[in-house]
Design a protein around this motif. Structure first.
Motif, short mmCIF file in Angstrom:
data_model
loop_
_atom_site.label_atom_id
_atom_site.label_comp_id
_atom_site.label_asym_id
_atom_site.label_seq_id
_atom_site.Cartn_x
_atom_site.Cartn_y
_atom_site.Cartn_z
N VAL A 82 2.76 -15.21 21.33
CA VAL A 82 2.84 -13.80 20.94
C VAL A 82 4.07 -13.62 20.07
O VAL A 82 5.17 -14.02 20.45
CB VAL A 82 2.93 -12.88 22.18
CG1 VAL A 82 3.04 -11.42 21.77
CG2 VAL A 82 1.74 -13.08 23.11
N ARG A 83 3.89 -13.01 18.90
CA ARG A 83 5.00 -12.70 17.98
C ARG A 83 4.95 -11.23 17.65
O ARG A 83 3.95 -10.74 17.13
CB ARG A 83 4.87 -13.52 16.69
CG ARG A 83 4.84 -15.01 16.88
CD ARG A 83 6.25 -15.55 17.20
NE ARG A 83 6.17 -16.90 17.69
CZ ARG A 83 6.33 -17.98 16.94
NH1 ARG A 83 6.56 -17.85 15.66
NH2 ARG A 83 6.25 -19.18 17.49
N ALA A 84 6.04 -10.53 17.97
CA ALA A 84 6.14 -9.09 17.70
C ALA A 84 4.88 -8.35 18.19
O ALA A 84 4.30 -7.54 17.47
CB ALA A 84 6.40 -8.83 16.22
N ASN A 85 4.50 -8.65 19.41
CA ASN A 85 3.36 -8.03 20.10
C ASN A 85 2.00 -8.35 19.48
O ASN A 85 1.01 -7.72 19.81
CB ASN A 85 3.53 -6.51 20.23
CG ASN A 85 4.57 -6.15 21.26
OD1 ASN A 85 5.41 -6.96 21.63
ND2 ASN A 85 4.54 -4.93 21.72
N GLU A 86 1.93 -9.33 18.62
CA GLU A 86 0.65 -9.78 18.07
C GLU A 86 0.31 -11.12 18.71
O GLU A 86 1.08 -12.07 18.63
CB GLU A 86 0.74 -9.95 16.56
CG GLU A 86 -0.56 -10.43 15.95
CD GLU A 86 -0.42 -10.79 14.48
OE1 GLU A 86 -1.22 -11.63 14.02
OE2 GLU A 86 0.50 -10.28 13.81
N VAL A 87 -0.87 -11.17 19.37
CA VAL A 87 -1.29 -12.40 20.01
C VAL A 87 -1.85 -13.33 18.94
O VAL A 87 -2.82 -13.01 18.27
CB VAL A 87 -2.35 -12.14 21.11
CG1 VAL A 87 -2.79 -13.44 21.76
CG2 VAL A 87 -1.80 -11.18 22.15
N ARG A 88 -1.19 -14.47 18.79
CA ARG A 88 -1.61 -15.44 17.77
C ARG A 88 -2.44 -16.57 18.35
O ARG A 88 -3.24 -17.18 17.65
CB ARG A 88 -0.39 -16.00 17.07
CG ARG A 88 0.34 -14.93 16.29
CD ARG A 88 1.53 -15.50 15.60
NE ARG A 88 2.15 -14.49 14.75
CZ ARG A 88 3.04 -14.76 13.84
NH1 ARG A 88 3.43 -16.01 13.64
NH2 ARG A 88 3.57 -13.81 13.13
N ALA A 89 -2.21 -16.88 19.62
CA ALA A 89 -2.96 -17.94 20.30
C ALA A 89 -3.04 -17.60 21.78
O ALA A 89 -2.09 -17.06 22.36
CB ALA A 89 -2.29 -19.29 20.10
N LEU A 90 -4.19 -17.92 22.36
CA LEU A 90 -4.36 -17.69 23.79
C LEU A 90 -5.52 -18.56 24.28
O LEU A 90 -6.61 -18.53 23.72
CB LEU A 90 -4.69 -16.21 24.07
CG LEU A 90 -4.79 -15.89 25.56
CD1 LEU A 90 -4.06 -14.61 25.86
CD2 LEU A 90 -6.22 -15.80 26.00
N LYS A 91 -5.22 -19.33 25.30
CA LYS A 91 -6.22 -20.14 25.97
C LYS A 91 -5.80 -20.16 27.44
O LYS A 91 -4.67 -20.56 27.76
CB LYS A 91 -6.27 -21.55 25.40
CG LYS A 91 -7.37 -22.39 26.00
CD LYS A 91 -7.46 -23.76 25.33
CE LYS A 91 -8.60 -24.53 25.97
NZ LYS A 91 -8.75 -25.85 25.39
#
Length: 174
Positions: A82-91
């Motif tokens: 998560v960067r600046a409240n933006e989810v970039r990757a999740l598993k």
């Protein structure tokens, strides 16, 4: 008539009157005395569950990995960026002992909110949501209404994953 005869006649009339049948007039029973005013004991108002503390909007920046197995057989394997409240990757995959598992991948969700907490909505039209928020001790990744992503019968035991915001590893649960 002398007084003695008069008294005897009166006595005879009274005796005869006592033997005569008189109609019995039914009397209406008198109403019961009024009851004292009722003492109304009001029940205390229902206790409201304490409201959860609102989530303070916070900018979340974390690259996190939590992989562990608990004594009761519960396992989790979660990666999140998560960067600046933006989810970039999740598993995220979790196992409830040997009874089944739940699995979540970013490709199955779209982000719909960034504050006061991050919210991802399933793109399959279900009501499944993934939620991410941070408090001083941990970053929480939780799910809500995501039964379709789990083996039947285990959803109620599928707990959130907690990350340590300082190092991105599994947070200690205390």
């Amino acid at each position: 008539m002398n007084a003695t005869n008069h008294g005897a006649c009166l006595l005879a009339v009274l005796l005869l009157a006592g033997c005569a049948e008189f109609p019995v007039i039914a009397r209406r029973p008198s109403p019961p005395p009024p009851l004292p005013p009722a003492t109304v004991i009001e029940a205390p108002p229902p206790r409201k569950a304490p409201r959860a503390t609102p989530i303070t909007p916070k900018t979340i920046n974390i690259v996190a990995t939590c992989k562990r197995t608990e004594e009761d057989g519960f396992r989790e394997d979660a990666q999140m960026d998560v960067r600046a409240n933006e989810v970039r990757a999740l598993k995220w995959k979790l196992w409830v002992s040997r009874r089944g598992s739940c699995e979540f991948n970013l490709s199955d969700f779209r982000q719909v909110a960034a504050t006061p907490h991050i919210e991802l909505q399933a793109i399959d039209g279900s009501q499944c949501k993934l939620l991410v928020w941070q408090d001083p001790r941990r970053v929480t990744l939780a799910h809500a209404r995501c039964e379709k992503h789990c083996t039947p019968g285990i959803y109620e035991q599928a707990w959130p994953v907690l990350f340590d915001p300082n190092n991105g590893k599994c947070a200690e649960v205390r």
